[in-house]
Design an enzyme around this catalytic site. Structure first.
Site, PDB file in Angstrom:
ATOM      1  N   ASP A 160       0.818  -1.208   0.000  1.00 38.67           N
ATOM      2  CA  ASP A 160       0.000   0.000   0.000  1.00 38.67           C
ATOM      3  C   ASP A 160       0.853   1.260   0.000  1.00 38.67           C
ATOM      4  OD1 ASP A 160      -2.773  -0.450  -0.156  1.00 38.67           O
ATOM      5  OD2 ASP A 160      -2.873  -1.117   1.912  1.00 38.67           O
ATOM      6  N   HIS A 161       1.709   1.383   1.000  1.00 37.94           N
ATOM      7  CA  HIS A 161       2.491   2.614   1.136  1.00 37.94           C
ATOM      8  C   HIS A 161       3.436   2.794  -0.045  1.00 37.94           C
ATOM      9  CE1 HIS A 161       1.381   4.025   5.213  1.00 37.94           C
ATOM     10  NE2 HIS A 161       1.102   2.755   5.418  1.00 37.94           N
TER      11      HIS A 161
END
Length: 503
Positions: free
Chosen positions: A396-397
């Protein structure tokens, strides 16, 4: 090649690979430096290398855009790996009036199946309800009930039954296997659409940085050490000043990208459906610098409002399944036909083709299905081979910073050549890169040693949501910058509370 603060460090191949995928000038790679940290994001897979590379290319793309707008040379930027390690788990550092949010609900996690393991995701009420309905369990069921229901069923049968009901569960891939084909999954897909004159950005005289503004805001650092984050061009105007970003994303990856663009000066307006609930704690973590409005795209008035916003937008970022927004006139080709010069960036979980493309997904599920969970499995015999997780929601990040970098590069290119851009990303593509495309750094550069101390990279601010402790942005700043790092112009407000208009 990229360089590190340690003179004997080897070239950073991961940053080179990502910058090349973004279409960046290879000569600029020498402008990136890293300040190492020990104990940050330890894992069997090269998570620390992925994390710093994605932040590194985002920092370089911001510096490039700032230099293009100011007419100067691209400055050297330095990224502190301590800031990166802290920001990649920003949701875990978040405190709201001292309260620690719950990142995973009781029915989200790994469960034994008859022939392996299953990973479920039930953080949202509607996903929890669909999971229980698919398995024939009553609405009040708890973890013990779910464990008993799954223990006697084959993992793939659970996966298909739950997905057919609109829920989220995947069979955990065995070591060396993957539930989806990883070969050929691109890290970034980018295409230029149409021709046109160069499209310079407005010279908006926004301040380069300053305290958060608003009736109940103010920066209250928890440490006397100021983190070295934020990119400032020589002109003192943030790189994305005047850029209007329509944010149609949720959860982590997309909101991290738009949170980063907001830090860099963009006017970011997040749009959510009033009929689709969002976790308010997730918004408290990723809503910095943005405004938030609620619009029902299924209603004619909502469609008209979005179209009016699109008429003046520079960037649209979506984070829904492929095709989910097409019926609202938001398919990329349709958008670019109506609004030439627009930058359209899309994010999904499983990639843009193949049998899984249309499925819902989250970072934790992609980790499980691609074999990451098997690689990171607990080596303790007493754990019974329980699957493991990365030290962060790194897919995600990492994808979020890559997406922000691609938008910044597209803005730079549009300054010269005009035309629209279509960008696509997937969590599975980032997972493939992590597993197949990044070599771990030599032993001296690994995330070993004492645990990383996040304190220098945390701060506090008042907000309409309460007093927030949060992780500062890790985006690197020009070496020797006299102005210091910027902070977000505003803390997160209440979800859906803002008017649907540009500043």
């Amino acid at each position: 090649m990229t360089r590190n603060d340690t003179s004997d460090a080897p070239p950073d191949a991961a940053t080179t690979h990502a910058w090349t995928a973004l279409g960046g000038d290879p000569a600029l790679l020498e402008r990136v430096a890293y300040r190492p940290v020990s104990g940050g994001l330890p894992a069997r897979l090269p998570v620390a290398e992925l994390a710093r590379a994605t932040v590194g290319v985002c920092s370089l793309a911001a510096a490039e855009l700032g230099a293009r707008r100011s007419g100067g040379a691209v400055p050297a930027v330095r990224v502190d790996e301590g800031a990166v390690a802290t920001a990649f788990v920003s949701e875990r550092h978040l405190r709201i009036d001292g309260r620690k949010p719950t990142n995973f609900a009781p029915l989200s996690g790994f469960w034994r199946a008859a022939d392996g393991w299953v990973r479920t995701h039930a953080n949202y009420p509607h996903h929890r309800a669909r999971l229980l309905t698919a398995l024939g369990l009553p609405a009040h069921s708890g973890p013990d009930d779910l464990a008993a229901a799954l223990a006697g069923r084959p993992a793939r049968a659970v996966q298909e039954t739950v997905y057919a009901a609109g829920g989220l569960a995947v069979a955990v891939a065995r070591p060396g296997e993957s539930e989806i084909p990883l070969a050929g999954l691109p890290l970034i897909e980018s295409r230029r659409i149409g021709e046109g004159a160069a499209r310079p950005l407005p010279e908006t005289p926004l301040p380069a940085h300053g305290p958060m503004s608003g009736p109940t805001s103010g920066v209250l650092p928890t440490s006397g050490v100021l983190p070295t984050s934020g990119v400032l061009p020589a002109s003192g105007v943030l790189p994305a000043s005047g850029v209007r970003v329509l944010d149609l994303t949720r959860v982590i990856a997309g909101p991290v990208a738009t949170r980063t663009l907001a830090l860099l000066g963009a006017d970011v307006l997040r749009v959510d459906s009033p009929r689709l609930p969002e976790d308010p704690d997730a918004h408290a973590d990723t809503g910095f610098g943005k405004r938030s409005t609620a619009l029902d795209l299924a209603a004619p008035e909502g469609r008209r409002t979005v179209e009016a916003l699109l008429a003046d937008a520079d960037v649209v970022i979506t984070g829904y399944r492929p095709g989910a927004l097409d019926r609202f006139g938001l398919a990329p080709d349709a958008l670019l036909e109506r609004h030439p010069g627009l930058i359209v960036a899309q994010l999904c979980a499983w990639g843009w083709s193949g049998p899984w493309a249309g499925r819902r997904g989250f970072d934790s599920l992609v980790q499980a299905a691609t074999g990451i969970a098997a690689i990171e499995a607990d080596a303790d015999p007493d754990a019974g081979g329980r699957p493991g997780v990365l030290p962060a929601q790194a897919l995600d990040h990492g994808t979020g910073y890559l997406l922000a970098a691609a938008v910044l590069r597209a803005l730079t290119e549009r300054q010269e050549t005009g035309g629209g851009r279509h960008l696509r990303f997937s969590l599975a593509g980032t997972a493939s890169w992590l597993m197949r495309g990044i070599a771990p750094a030599p032993l001296g550069r690994r995330a070993d040693g004492p645990a990383h101390d996040p304190a220098p990279w945390l701060a506090e601010t008042a907000s309409d949501l309460g007093k927030l402790r949060y992780a500062r942005s890790p985006v690197g700043f020009p070496v020797g910058s006299p102005d210091g790092p910027p902070v977000w112009s505003r803390p997160p407000g209440r979800l859906g509370a803002d008017e649907p208009r540009w500043l």
